[in-house]
Design a protein around this motif. Sequence first.
Motif, PDB file in Angstrom:
ATOM      1  N   CYS A 164      -2.805  12.745   1.618  1.00 45.53           N
ATOM      2  CA  CYS A 164      -1.971  12.051   2.614  1.00 45.53           C
ATOM      3  C   CYS A 164      -0.597  11.655   2.075  1.00 45.53           C
ATOM      4  O   CYS A 164       0.277  11.274   2.842  1.00 45.53           O
ATOM      5  CB  CYS A 164      -2.689  10.805   3.126  1.00 45.53           C
ATOM      6  SG  CYS A 164      -4.155  11.215   4.045  1.00 45.53           S
ATOM      7  N   ALA A 165      -0.407  11.750   0.762  1.00 39.95           N
ATOM      8  CA  ALA A 165       0.926  11.461   0.207  1.00 39.95           C
ATOM      9  C   ALA A 165       1.888  12.583   0.549  1.00 39.95           C
ATOM     10  O   ALA A 165       3.104  12.392   0.551  1.00 39.95           O
ATOM     11  CB  ALA A 165       0.838  11.300  -1.308  1.00 39.95           C
ATOM     12  N   VAL A 166       1.330  13.753   0.820  1.00 39.82           N
ATOM     13  CA  VAL A 166       2.201  14.916   1.061  1.00 39.82           C
ATOM     14  C   VAL A 166       1.992  15.552   2.436  1.00 39.82           C
ATOM     15  O   VAL A 166       2.779  16.395   2.859  1.00 39.82           O
ATOM     16  CB  VAL A 166       2.006  15.999  -0.045  1.00 39.82           C
ATOM     17  CG1 VAL A 166       2.541  15.514  -1.375  1.00 39.82           C
ATOM     18  CG2 VAL A 166       0.548  16.398  -0.196  1.00 39.82           C
ATOM     19  N   LYS A 167       0.930  15.151   3.152  1.00 42.58           N
ATOM     20  CA  LYS A 167       0.636  15.774   4.444  1.00 42.58           C
ATOM     21  C   LYS A 167       0.385  14.697   5.500  1.00 42.58           C
ATOM     22  O   LYS A 167      -0.435  13.806   5.272  1.00 42.58           O
ATOM     23  CB  LYS A 167      -0.623  16.655   4.276  1.00 42.58           C
ATOM     24  CG  LYS A 167      -1.032  17.435   5.508  1.00 42.58           C
ATOM     25  CD  LYS A 167      -2.197  18.354   5.138  1.00 42.58           C
ATOM     26  CE  LYS A 167      -3.019  18.858   6.297  1.00 42.58           C
ATOM     27  NZ  LYS A 167      -2.367  19.192   7.503  1.00 42.58           N
ATOM     28  N   PRO A 168       1.089  14.766   6.629  1.00 40.93           N
ATOM     29  CA  PRO A 168       0.858  13.740   7.658  1.00 40.93           C
ATOM     30  C   PRO A 168      -0.466  13.928   8.394  1.00 40.93           C
ATOM     31  O   PRO A 168      -0.794  15.048   8.793  1.00 40.93           O
ATOM     32  CB  PRO A 168       2.043  13.949   8.626  1.00 40.93           C
ATOM     33  CG  PRO A 168       2.496  15.352   8.413  1.00 40.93           C
ATOM     34  CD  PRO A 168       2.120  15.741   7.006  1.00 40.93           C
ATOM     35  N   PHE A 169      -1.238  12.857   8.526  1.00 39.45           N
ATOM     36  CA  PHE A 169      -2.499  12.884   9.279  1.00 39.45           C
ATOM     37  C   PHE A 169      -2.296  12.016  10.527  1.00 39.45           C
ATOM     38  O   PHE A 169      -1.992  10.815  10.390  1.00 39.45           O
ATOM     39  CB  PHE A 169      -3.640  12.270   8.455  1.00 39.45           C
ATOM     40  CG  PHE A 169      -4.262  13.158   7.415  1.00 39.45           C
ATOM     41  CD1 PHE A 169      -3.537  14.170   6.792  1.00 39.45           C
ATOM     42  CD2 PHE A 169      -5.587  12.980   7.040  1.00 39.45           C
ATOM     43  CE1 PHE A 169      -4.124  14.981   5.819  1.00 39.45           C
ATOM     44  CE2 PHE A 169      -6.184  13.780   6.077  1.00 39.45           C
ATOM     45  CZ  PHE A 169      -5.454  14.780   5.456  1.00 39.45           C
ATOM     46  N   CYS A 176      -0.807   7.161   5.147  1.00 41.14           N
ATOM     47  CA  CYS A 176       0.083   8.246   4.693  1.00 41.14           C
ATOM     48  C   CYS A 176       1.388   7.669   4.143  1.00 41.14           C
ATOM     49  O   CYS A 176       1.901   8.127   3.110  1.00 41.14           O
ATOM     50  CB  CYS A 176       0.391   9.211   5.846  1.00 41.14           C
ATOM     51  SG  CYS A 176      -1.044  10.162   6.360  1.00 41.14           S
ATOM     52  N   THR A 177       1.917   6.655   4.828  1.00 46.14           N
ATOM     53  CA  THR A 177       3.164   6.024   4.377  1.00 46.14           C
ATOM     54  C   THR A 177       2.974   5.378   3.008  1.00 46.14           C
ATOM     55  O   THR A 177       3.800   5.554   2.101  1.00 46.14           O
ATOM     56  CB  THR A 177       3.602   4.947   5.399  1.00 46.14           C
ATOM     57  OG1 THR A 177       3.742   5.585   6.663  1.00 46.14           O
ATOM     58  CG2 THR A 177       4.907   4.289   5.013  1.00 46.14           C
ATOM     59  N   GLY A 178       1.891   4.655   2.864  1.00 46.07           N
ATOM     60  CA  GLY A 178       1.616   3.966   1.596  1.00 46.07           C
ATOM     61  C   GLY A 178       1.439   4.955   0.449  1.00 46.07           C
ATOM     62  O   GLY A 178       1.987   4.760  -0.640  1.00 46.07           O
ATOM     63  N   LYS A 179       0.687   6.015   0.698  1.00 48.37           N
ATOM     64  CA  LYS A 179       0.426   6.975  -0.381  1.00 48.37           C
ATOM     65  C   LYS A 179       1.692   7.739  -0.754  1.00 48.37           C
ATOM     66  O   LYS A 179       1.930   8.017  -1.936  1.00 48.37           O
ATOM     67  CB  LYS A 179      -0.697   7.947   0.018  1.00 48.37           C
ATOM     68  CG  LYS A 179      -2.085   7.307   0.059  1.00 48.37           C
ATOM     69  CD  LYS A 179      -2.509   6.782  -1.307  1.00 48.37           C
ATOM     70  CE  LYS A 179      -3.956   6.343  -1.361  1.00 48.37           C
ATOM     71  NZ  LYS A 179      -4.300   5.584  -2.561  1.00 48.37           N
ATOM     72  N   ALA A 180       2.510   8.081   0.241  1.00 47.74           N
ATOM     73  CA  ALA A 180       3.774   8.781  -0.059  1.00 47.74           C
ATOM     74  C   ALA A 180       4.691   7.863  -0.861  1.00 47.74           C
ATOM     75  O   ALA A 180       5.311   8.281  -1.844  1.00 47.74           O
ATOM     76  CB  ALA A 180       4.448   9.225   1.241  1.00 47.74           C
ATOM     77  N   ALA A 181       4.762   6.596  -0.454  1.00 52.20           N
ATOM     78  CA  ALA A 181       5.625   5.635  -1.158  1.00 52.20           C
ATOM     79  C   ALA A 181       5.161   5.459  -2.605  1.00 52.20           C
ATOM     80  O   ALA A 181       5.969   5.425  -3.536  1.00 52.20           O
ATOM     81  CB  ALA A 181       5.612   4.297  -0.433  1.00 52.20           C
ATOM     82  N   ARG A 182       3.864   5.367  -2.784  1.00 52.99           N
ATOM     83  CA  ARG A 182       3.344   5.178  -4.147  1.00 52.99           C
ATOM     84  C   ARG A 182       3.674   6.376  -5.024  1.00 52.99           C
ATOM     85  O   ARG A 182       4.074   6.222  -6.180  1.00 52.99           O
ATOM     86  CB  ARG A 182       1.825   4.969  -4.098  1.00 52.99           C
ATOM     87  CG  ARG A 182       1.446   3.532  -3.818  1.00 52.99           C
ATOM     88  CD  ARG A 182      -0.016   3.401  -3.499  1.00 52.99           C
ATOM     89  NE  ARG A 182      -0.871   3.632  -4.654  1.00 52.99           N
ATOM     90  CZ  ARG A 182      -1.912   2.865  -4.984  1.00 52.99           C
ATOM     91  NH1 ARG A 182      -2.191   1.802  -4.234  1.00 52.99           N
ATOM     92  NH2 ARG A 182      -2.666   3.140  -6.007  1.00 52.99           N
ATOM     93  N   ASP A 183       3.495   7.572  -4.502  1.00 51.89           N
ATOM     94  CA  ASP A 183       3.817   8.755  -5.307  1.00 51.89           C
ATOM     95  C   ASP A 183       5.268   8.727  -5.767  1.00 51.89           C
ATOM     96  O   ASP A 183       5.575   8.983  -6.935  1.00 51.89           O
ATOM     97  CB  ASP A 183       3.581  10.037  -4.484  1.00 51.89           C
ATOM     98  CG  ASP A 183       2.186  10.607  -4.701  1.00 51.89           C
ATOM     99  OD1 ASP A 183       1.246   9.811  -4.879  1.00 51.89           O
ATOM    100  OD2 ASP A 183       2.044  11.845  -4.688  1.00 51.89           O
ATOM    101  N   MET A 184       6.173   8.389  -4.858  1.00 49.66           N
ATOM    102  CA  MET A 184       7.598   8.374  -5.217  1.00 49.66           C
ATOM    103  C   MET A 184       7.896   7.264  -6.233  1.00 49.66           C
ATOM    104  O   MET A 184       8.653   7.456  -7.177  1.00 49.66           O
ATOM    105  CB  MET A 184       8.466   8.223  -3.958  1.00 49.66           C
ATOM    106  CG  MET A 184       9.951   8.249  -4.245  1.00 49.66           C
ATOM    107  SD  MET A 184      10.490   9.672  -5.258  1.00 49.66           S
ATOM    108  CE  MET A 184      10.587  10.971  -4.032  1.00 49.66           C
ATOM    109  N   MET A 185       7.242   6.111  -5.996  1.00 50.63           N
ATOM    110  CA  MET A 185       7.409   4.992  -6.922  1.00 50.63           C
ATOM    111  C   MET A 185       7.080   5.431  -8.350  1.00 50.63           C
ATOM    112  O   MET A 185       7.813   5.180  -9.295  1.00 50.63           O
ATOM    113  CB  MET A 185       6.368   3.957  -6.501  1.00 50.63           C
ATOM    114  CG  MET A 185       6.746   2.548  -6.598  1.00 50.63           C
ATOM    115  SD  MET A 185       5.558   1.662  -5.558  1.00 50.63           S
ATOM    116  CE  MET A 185       4.108   1.645  -6.588  1.00 50.63           C
TER     117      MET A 185
END
Length: 266
Positions: A164-169, A176-185
């Motif tokens: 979900c960090a890279v694919k919208p569900f 999805c927002t939280g996981k994407a933000a964490r990856d970038m962080m």
Amino acid sequence: MAVSKATDLGKALCIITGASKGFGRSLAKEISGLLQPESVLVLVARSGNKLSELQTELDSLVAGKHLVIRCVIADLGLREGVEQVMKSVRELTAVDIDHLLLFNNAASLGDVSRYAQSFENMEEVDSYLSFNVSSALCLTAGVLNAFPRRQGLRRFVVNISSLCAVKPFPSWVLYCTGKAARDMMFRVLAEEDPDLRVLSYAPGPLDTDMQLQARSSSADSNLRQIFTVLHSEGQLLTCEQSISKLLKVLLEDEFSSGAHIDYYDL
Ligand SMILES: NC(=O)c1ccc[n+]([C@@H]2O[C@H](COP(=O)([O-])OP(=O)(O)OC[C@H]3O[C@@H](n4cnc5c(N)ncnc54)[C@H](OP(=O)(O)O)[C@@H]3O)[C@@H](O)[C@H]2O)c1
């Protein structure tokens, strides 16, 4: 890791958030076998009873190995919770270690029974992001400041990520927002400090309580169906299956710092 490559994770301070159940609990058990004697394992979650049970299990699992196990009962959605963990970690700075391992594993799915356009309430969104994003950054910063760069100390920061960090569900906007933000962080962290070993690991679909919520509560019927089929056909991964790949990556220590690695990439 170069010296002890592929055999153990050294004399370590290992911190696991969300250790009371699911992936974090299994990780604590698996990793305890890879830590050298006198290592310290810090287990964080809200459920004190479950942490105590785990501590008892670990005590018999690693009997004679002299692992120090500390349970910290804390709500990482609250500033006080993060500070409580930091206080426990700071008390350990005198411990002689050659590895620091921080697993930012705790997370929640959030309300997946609604679509993005229903999230008008800022407090609700802020509360989700406080736990799932802010606490991971603040805890990581605090732990790294307590254990700054020094010769002979290998520091690993692991972000338990998701597809979900890279694919919208659909209907999973918070997650999805939280996981994407964490990856970038964590990518930024890796970019800023080449001394750190930073990994975002997506563990695959796991047979845990989070999956139960996914297949029973997702507003999107297609997603519900996918997760229901994965469950009924026995295609969910056990935590142990996924953890063995994560630990292999850490032991080999050849990943590019800041990378997002998925169970299925390996
Ligand atoms: N399950 C999957 O299919 C899947 C797939 C991809 C990624 N992941 C990721 O893998 C990680 C582990 O997931 P899981 O399936 O093991 O989840 P889980 O079974 O729901 O466990 C979540 C853990 O987080 C802790 N936690 C929840 N809220 C907390 C809070 N406010 N403060 C402190 N701790 C809190 C829980 O403990 P308490 O309730 O005791 O606090 C529990 O130990 C998560 O990052 C998740 O996003 C899971």
